[in-house]
Design an enzyme around this catalytic site. Structure first.
Site, PDB file in Angstrom:
ATOM      1  N   LYS A 250      28.839 -54.923 -15.091  1.00 55.89           N
ATOM      2  CA  LYS A 250      28.444 -54.566 -16.455  1.00 55.89           C
ATOM      3  C   LYS A 250      29.328 -53.434 -16.979  1.00 55.89           C
ATOM      4  O   LYS A 250      29.842 -53.490 -18.076  1.00 55.89           O
ATOM      5  CB  LYS A 250      26.963 -54.168 -16.473  1.00 55.89           C
TER       6      LYS A 250
ATOM      7  N   GLU B 268      32.214 -49.753  -5.721  1.00 63.27           N
ATOM      8  CA  GLU B 268      32.312 -50.863  -4.766  1.00 63.27           C
ATOM      9  C   GLU B 268      33.090 -52.029  -5.376  1.00 63.27           C
ATOM     10  O   GLU B 268      34.005 -52.584  -4.770  1.00 63.27           O
ATOM     11  CB  GLU B 268      30.905 -51.361  -4.369  1.00 63.27           C
TER      12      GLU B 268
ATOM     13  N   GLY C 151      21.403 -54.373 -15.912  1.00 66.45           N
ATOM     14  CA  GLY C 151      22.114 -55.007 -14.794  1.00 66.45           C
ATOM     15  C   GLY C 151      21.232 -55.973 -14.003  1.00 66.45           C
ATOM     16  O   GLY C 151      21.617 -57.097 -13.706  1.00 66.45           O
ATOM     17  N   ARG C 152      20.008 -55.537 -13.682  1.00 68.20           N
ATOM     18  CA  ARG C 152      19.128 -56.388 -12.866  1.00 68.20           C
ATOM     19  C   ARG C 152      18.467 -57.493 -13.671  1.00 68.20           C
ATOM     20  O   ARG C 152      17.668 -58.261 -13.137  1.00 68.20           O
ATOM     21  CB  ARG C 152      18.089 -55.517 -12.142  1.00 68.20           C
TER      22      ARG C 152
ATOM     23  N   GLU D 186      14.056 -50.780  -8.619  1.00 71.48           N
ATOM     24  CA  GLU D 186      14.968 -50.056  -9.510  1.00 71.48           C
ATOM     25  C   GLU D 186      14.319 -49.905 -10.894  1.00 71.48           C
ATOM     26  O   GLU D 186      14.595 -48.953 -11.617  1.00 71.48           O
ATOM     27  CB  GLU D 186      16.327 -50.765  -9.609  1.00 71.48           C
TER      28      GLU D 186
ATOM     29  N   HIS E 227       7.090 -65.186  12.892  1.00 74.34           N
ATOM     30  CA  HIS E 227       7.454 -64.900  14.283  1.00 74.34           C
ATOM     31  C   HIS E 227       8.111 -63.535  14.414  1.00 74.34           C
ATOM     32  O   HIS E 227       8.806 -63.280  15.393  1.00 74.34           O
ATOM     33  CB  HIS E 227       8.363 -66.014  14.808  1.00 74.34           C
TER      34      HIS E 227
ATOM     35  N   LYS F 243      26.062 -41.386  -5.959  1.00 80.88           N
ATOM     36  CA  LYS F 243      27.430 -41.760  -6.356  1.00 80.88           C
ATOM     37  C   LYS F 243      28.298 -40.508  -6.497  1.00 80.88           C
ATOM     38  O   LYS F 243      29.444 -40.470  -6.044  1.00 80.88           O
ATOM     39  CB  LYS F 243      27.414 -42.491  -7.712  1.00 80.88           C
TER      40      LYS F 243
HETATM   41  O1  F6P Z   1      23.980 -48.401  -9.067  1.00 82.51           O
HETATM   42  C1  F6P Z   1      22.990 -49.191  -9.643  1.00 82.51           C
HETATM   43  C2  F6P Z   1      23.566 -50.150 -10.611  1.00 82.51           C
HETATM   44  O2  F6P Z   1      23.873 -49.487 -11.773  1.00 82.51           O
HETATM   45  C3  F6P Z   1      22.618 -51.313 -10.871  1.00 82.51           C
HETATM   46  O3  F6P Z   1      21.665 -51.027 -11.813  1.00 82.51           O
HETATM   47  C4  F6P Z   1      23.568 -52.376 -11.272  1.00 82.51           C
HETATM   48  O4  F6P Z   1      22.977 -53.636 -11.204  1.00 82.51           O
HETATM   49  C5  F6P Z   1      24.677 -52.153 -10.276  1.00 82.51           C
HETATM   50  O5  F6P Z   1      24.748 -50.766 -10.121  1.00 82.51           O
HETATM   51  C6  F6P Z   1      26.017 -52.706 -10.653  1.00 82.51           C
HETATM   52  O6  F6P Z   1      26.492 -52.145 -11.832  1.00 82.51           O
HETATM   53  P1  F6P Z   1      27.696 -52.816 -12.593  1.00 82.51           P
HETATM   54  O7  F6P Z   1      27.306 -54.194 -12.974  1.00 82.51           O
HETATM   55  O8  F6P Z   1      27.943 -51.948 -13.790  1.00 82.51           O
HETATM   56  O9  F6P Z   1      28.889 -52.835 -11.673  1.00 82.51           O
END
Ligand code: F6P
Length: 541
Positions: A227, A233, A284-285, A370, A401, A510
């Site tokens: 987003k 990452e 995002g979610r 979240e 199990h 972060k």
């Molecule tokens: O760190 C949390 C978050 O902001 C989530 O809410 C989001 O889904 C995820 O990181 C990824 O964010 P982006 O889509 O901006 O890379």
């Protein structure tokens, strides 16, 4: 009004006290209509709520709580596009992504069907709910949604027809990973033959390296899903993927990389020219319905993706228009409040009895925790009551199990949510009956227990569960299931008075990670606490 200051809350506290001796077995024995009354159908899904620690009086009081905390007004504010994500000053409109385009020519269809008068809320005073300007903005937004959707689905079909692309690698994390990954797995039987899907999320290079080792640049499409297009990452993995692609002799970045983002400029800066955008009013979610869903669209095709959206839209309509007493997300969300705040159940376990739904628990963890893992109200005031439960789970029958022992005989009561599917897509004899039999039997065993007073074989029983049953696992029923969970999280968040649409709690880690990373390079431990300094020294040794 804050939920714990309402009359309904006080009444629920008294009711919860009386509820201490509640026993599911007696509840069924005393009330022949219990199963029917505490069950309901909604589009594509049947829900049996009757094995929960609840009764009609509880439901009636919870509905009063909903009314006294302004649930319907808050819901309608969301569906009118008001900036209910007040800490970020944003509207919350993932529901618009699944609204059919026909409503663009009928602005009235964009209005909630509820007749409740609009209220001006402290956190959203700037937008008049009944303003024609707002309606015009929604119509314009919907037109943009469909222009983007059409382009994205045309691209998905083009990739599906492109035999040279055999591997699609989604690089994203959190909402830019869990939704599409969960949905591609869930709908694996519909996935285009000749295409493999990979999801790389972790900054841990083992994950990307393991995927890349089996790929060839000329056969691979990388989807960089973010987003913000700034997430550490995702950017780290995207840079490594681009470097790998070039090192393999890859030249045509436009053909082998696409970006899914609200930050089109950053994607262009990265060197990606094929971009599908979305908007800051999609959390995002809550974004798998947007361009973030591209891997799903490539996997199941444009028609399948439209069915997914249609299923979610059917649940949006149910949430908006069903009377609250027969409104499934409302009932589930209120049950969550009842359990969390009145009966003291602090977690919920999810058991999908369908292996294709195996990433659903992970998806729901982000959605619930979240969204509602907040300790302050919308205005930043600390709350004296609990909010999001801990969510966890694994597919059945595997969980049986492993940790079901604790669900049956542990000291804590953990409500369990079964998700089962009536029709299998395989033809293997016996398996599906055994699977469904196990799901139903577990719900039964949790409730009935077994007598062996004083012995190790004693099961107290009276353990609560919810049973969600889909007829079949299709794009439409998956859309229903996920939108149901989104709205249920909305309901409990609204009652708790929190902003379910921000996530400030992920920021501190972060920032500190940037600092620690610099210290790993430099070895500078000045100002660190003794434990952190010792760990730094160890990883550098
Ligand atoms: O760190 C949390 C978050 O902001 C989530 O809410 C989001 O889904 C995820 O990181 C990824 O964010 P982006 O889509 O901006 O890379």
């Amino acid at each position: 009004m804050r939920c714990d200051q309402t009359l309904a809350w006080q009444a629920l506290q008294v009711h919860a006290d009386k509820f201490k001796g509640f026993d599911l077995r007696s509840a069924f024995a005393d009330d022949p209509d219990r199963a029917a009354d505490l069950s309901q159908s909604a589009p594509h899904v049947f829900a049996d709520l009757s094995k929960n620690h609840t009764d009609r009086a509880t439901e009636a009081l919870l509905l009063e709580l909903a009314q006294q905390t302004g649930l319907t007004q808050h819901r309608d504010a969301m569906f009118r596009g008001e900036p209910i994500n007040n800490t970020e000053g944003r509207a919350v409109m993932h529901w618009l992504l699944r609204q059919p385009s026909s409503s663009a020519s009928d602005p009235a269809a964009l209005q909630t069907v509820q007749a409740d008068p609009p209220t001006v809320r402290a956190d959203s005073p700037t937008v008049r709910a009944d303003s024609p300007t707002v309606r015009a903005e929604l119509v314009e937004a919907l037109a943009q949604v469909h222009t983007t959707l059409d382009a994205m689905l045309a691209y998905a079909e083009q990739i599906r027809a492109d035999a040279q692309i055999t591997d699609v690698v989604n690089i994203g994390i959190g909402g830019s990973d869990l939704g599409p990954q969960m949905a591609v797995l869930a709908l694996q039987d519909l996935v285009a033959p000749g295409k493999r899907f990979h999801f790389v999320s972790n900054v841990d290079g083992h994950e990307l390296a393991a995927v890349l080792k089996d790929l060839r640049a000329k056969n691979t499409l990388f989807l960089i899903a973010s987003k913000t297009f700034t997430t550490l990452e995702t950017m780290t993995n995207a840079h490594s993927a681009l470097a790998w692609f070039k090192a393999q002799g890859g030249i045509d970045v436009a053909r082998h990389f696409a970006a899914l983002t609200t930050n089109v400029a950053a994607a262009a800066g990265f060197g990606i020219t094929t971009t599908f955008g979305f908007w800051d009013w999609v959390g995002g979610r809550y974004s798998m319905w947007s361009a973030i869903g591209l891997p799903v669209a490539i996997a199941i095709g444009a028609a399948g993706f439209r069915q997914l959206l249609a299923g979610a839209h059917a649940m949006d309509q149910h949430f908006q228009s069903a009377p609250l007493a027969q409104n499934l997300p409302v009932r589930l969300g209120l049950l969550d409040v009842w359990y969390r705040n009145f009966l003291g159940y602090t977690s919920r376990s999810i058991a999908p009895y369908h292996s294709a739904l195996r990433r659903v628990p992970a998806y729901l963890q982000q959605l619930e925790m979240e969204s509602n893992g907040k300790r302050v109200d919308r205005n930043g005031n600390a709350l004296p009551y609990g909010t999001a439960p801990v969510l966890w789970g694994e597919p059945g029958t595997n969980g049986q199990h492993a940790y079901f022992q604790m669900l049956h005989q542990g000291t804590d009561v953990v409500p369990l949510e079964f998700i089962a599917v009536k029709k299998p897509t395989h033809r293997l004899k016996d398996h599906h009956e055994l699977l469904l039999a196990n799901a139903i039997a577990q719900a039964q065993a949790l409730m009935l227990g077994q007598q062996d007073p004083g012995g190790h074989k004693h099961f107290t029983g009276n353990r609560p569960s919810t049973f969600l049953l889909l007829d079949e696992l299709t794009p439409a029923s998956l859309g229903v299931l996920i939108a149901l969970q989104e709205h249920r999280v909305f309901v409990s968040g609204a009652v708790w008075g929190i902003n379910s649409f921000d996530q400030w709690g992920v920021e501190l880690g972060k920032v500190l990670a940037r600092d620690i990373r610099a210290r790993i390079v430099s070895g500078d431990a000045r100002g660190l606490d003794a434990s952190t300094a010792a760990l730094l020294a160890r990883v550098r040794a």
